[in-house]
Design a protein around this motif. Structure first.
Motif, short mmCIF file in Angstrom:
data_model
loop_
_atom_site.label_atom_id
_atom_site.label_comp_id
_atom_site.label_asym_id
_atom_site.label_seq_id
_atom_site.Cartn_x
_atom_site.Cartn_y
_atom_site.Cartn_z
N ASN A 121 0.88 -1.31 -0.03
CA ASN A 121 0.01 0.09 -0.07
C ASN A 121 0.85 1.35 -0.03
O ASN A 121 2.01 1.23 0.45
N GLN A 172 0.88 6.42 3.83
CA GLN A 172 2.38 6.31 4.21
C GLN A 172 3.03 7.73 4.03
O GLN A 172 2.35 8.70 3.41
N GLN A 175 11.96 6.12 -0.72
CA GLN A 175 12.17 4.81 -1.50
C GLN A 175 12.35 5.09 -3.12
O GLN A 175 13.03 4.18 -3.68
N PHE A 230 15.41 3.08 -5.25
CA PHE A 230 14.90 2.53 -6.50
C PHE A 230 15.80 3.35 -7.73
O PHE A 230 16.52 2.63 -8.48
N LEU A 278 10.67 2.48 -13.42
CA LEU A 278 9.93 3.59 -13.37
C LEU A 278 10.55 4.73 -12.57
O LEU A 278 10.15 5.86 -12.92
N LEU A 284 10.52 9.10 -13.69
CA LEU A 284 9.89 10.24 -12.98
C LEU A 284 10.59 11.50 -12.57
O LEU A 284 11.99 11.34 -12.25
N ILE A 341 7.81 -10.53 2.47
CA ILE A 341 8.78 -10.32 1.38
C ILE A 341 9.78 -9.02 2.07
O ILE A 341 11.09 -9.28 1.85
N ARG A 395 13.56 -9.74 2.78
CA ARG A 395 14.76 -8.84 2.18
C ARG A 395 15.60 -8.39 2.99
O ARG A 395 16.97 -8.37 2.68
C1 HEC Z 1 3.48 -3.55 -12.13
C2 HEC Z 1 3.16 -3.23 -10.76
C3 HEC Z 1 3.70 -1.93 -10.18
C4 HEC Z 1 3.56 -0.69 -10.78
C5 HEC Z 1 2.97 -0.28 -12.08
C6 HEC Z 1 4.07 0.44 -9.84
N1 HEC Z 1 4.61 -0.26 -8.86
FE1 HEC Z 1 5.47 0.61 -7.22
N2 HEC Z 1 5.87 -1.35 -6.66
C7 HEC Z 1 5.59 -2.64 -6.84
C8 HEC Z 1 6.28 -3.54 -6.32
C9 HEC Z 1 5.82 -5.38 -6.56
C10 HEC Z 1 6.71 -3.01 -5.15
C11 HEC Z 1 7.61 -3.71 -3.86
C12 HEC Z 1 8.97 -3.80 -4.68
C13 HEC Z 1 9.70 -4.63 -3.31
O1 HEC Z 1 9.46 -5.60 -2.97
O2 HEC Z 1 10.92 -3.97 -3.13
C14 HEC Z 1 6.38 -1.76 -5.22
C15 HEC Z 1 7.12 -0.56 -4.18
C16 HEC Z 1 7.07 0.66 -4.44
C17 HEC Z 1 7.21 1.64 -3.21
C18 HEC Z 1 7.94 1.29 -1.97
C19 HEC Z 1 6.80 1.31 -0.91
C20 HEC Z 1 7.11 0.81 0.25
O3 HEC Z 1 6.33 0.45 1.39
O4 HEC Z 1 8.40 0.54 0.70
C21 HEC Z 1 7.03 2.95 -3.89
C22 HEC Z 1 6.86 4.02 -3.06
C23 HEC Z 1 6.35 2.50 -5.08
N3 HEC Z 1 6.18 1.33 -5.58
C24 HEC Z 1 5.56 3.62 -5.82
C25 HEC Z 1 5.13 3.52 -7.26
C26 HEC Z 1 4.69 4.78 -7.96
C27 HEC Z 1 4.49 6.00 -7.41
C28 HEC Z 1 4.43 4.05 -9.15
C29 HEC Z 1 3.99 5.03 -10.42
C30 HEC Z 1 4.94 5.74 -11.02
C31 HEC Z 1 4.40 2.61 -8.98
N4 HEC Z 1 4.89 2.42 -7.72
C32 HEC Z 1 4.20 1.63 -9.94
C33 HEC Z 1 4.75 -2.67 -7.87
C34 HEC Z 1 4.41 -1.49 -8.94
#
Ligand code: HEC
Ligand code: HEC
Length: 156
Positions: free
Chosen positions: A18, A22, A30, A34, A47, A51, A117, A121
């Protein structure tokens, strides 16, 4: 983002976190991880590169203002142990209600699968390459404790 994390930041799949409610600072940090490779995920790493600074700030603010919906927790027989463990080892940083504070993320209502997970990690991280207090914290957790904590926090 909505396709995976939900339009309102409540994740649509259990392995995805989620973003709702947050802290914006945590979300923003975060993205940086990435981007610079300290944190890796096939989709997120790509991604985050696309941005702009303004978009990263706007997105962090938007999701931080959404409401996290309650989820069903795990088996009460296990989550009781998770609750006790959380109060002793985690609440000092993540807050009594797991609501998070600044760069300490909110854990309440995260899908149990994602929490598992994330904890595994941290357990596998190389302390010479990563610096987060979670390496020490997760390093001593057994698989049973991880499941108990994840089940408890999901329903919190
Ligand atoms: C195809 C699926 C997918 C899309 C589309 C995606 N995410 Fe994610 N996102 C993930 C997954 C899976 C993780 C967890 C990765 C890991 O385990 O490290 C993640 C992790 C994150 C986190 C870290 C959250 C935490 O609790 O640590 C952030 C912030 C985030 N995403 C923002 C975004 C944003 C903003 C976008 C759009 C620009 C986006 N994501 C698009 C799948 C996606
Ligand atoms: C000394 C403070 C501290 C303690 C104690 C602590 N945490 Fe953390 N935790 C953090 C910080 C800081 C982060 C952000 C990590 C990062 O990205 O570097 C974090 C991240 C996490 C995450 C990842 C959240 C996400 O959205 O990806 C989980 C899950 C987590 N902690 C669970 C726990 C549990 C369970 C305990 C107790 C067993 C615990 N933490 C104890 C500081 C702490």
């Amino acid at each position: 983002c909505g396709y995976c994390h939900g339009e309102d930041g409540n994740s649509k799949r259990d392995y995805i976190p989620n973003l709702a409610a947050q802290h914006p600072l945590y979300l923003f940090n975060q993205f940086e991880k990435f981007r610079d490779g300290t944190r890796e995920d096939y989709v997120m790493s790509k991604l985050a590169q696309t941005l702009s600074l303004e978009e990263r700030i706007d997105i962090a603010v938007y999701y931080s203002q959404q409401t996290a919906k309650p989820r069903t927790g795990g088996d009460p027989a296990k989550t009781d142990a998770g609750e006790k463990l959380f109060a002793v080892r985690c609440a000092g940083c993540h807050g009594d209600k797991a609501q998070g504070f600044r760069d300490m993320p909110r854990l309440a209502g995260q899908p149990a699968e994602y929490l598992g997970i994330a904890l595994r990690r941290f357990k596998e991280m190389d302390p010479t390459k990563h610096s987060t207090p979670m390496i020490g914290v997760a390093g001593v957790l057994s698989e049973e404790e991880i499941e108990a904590l994840a089940g408890y926090l999901a329903g919190r």
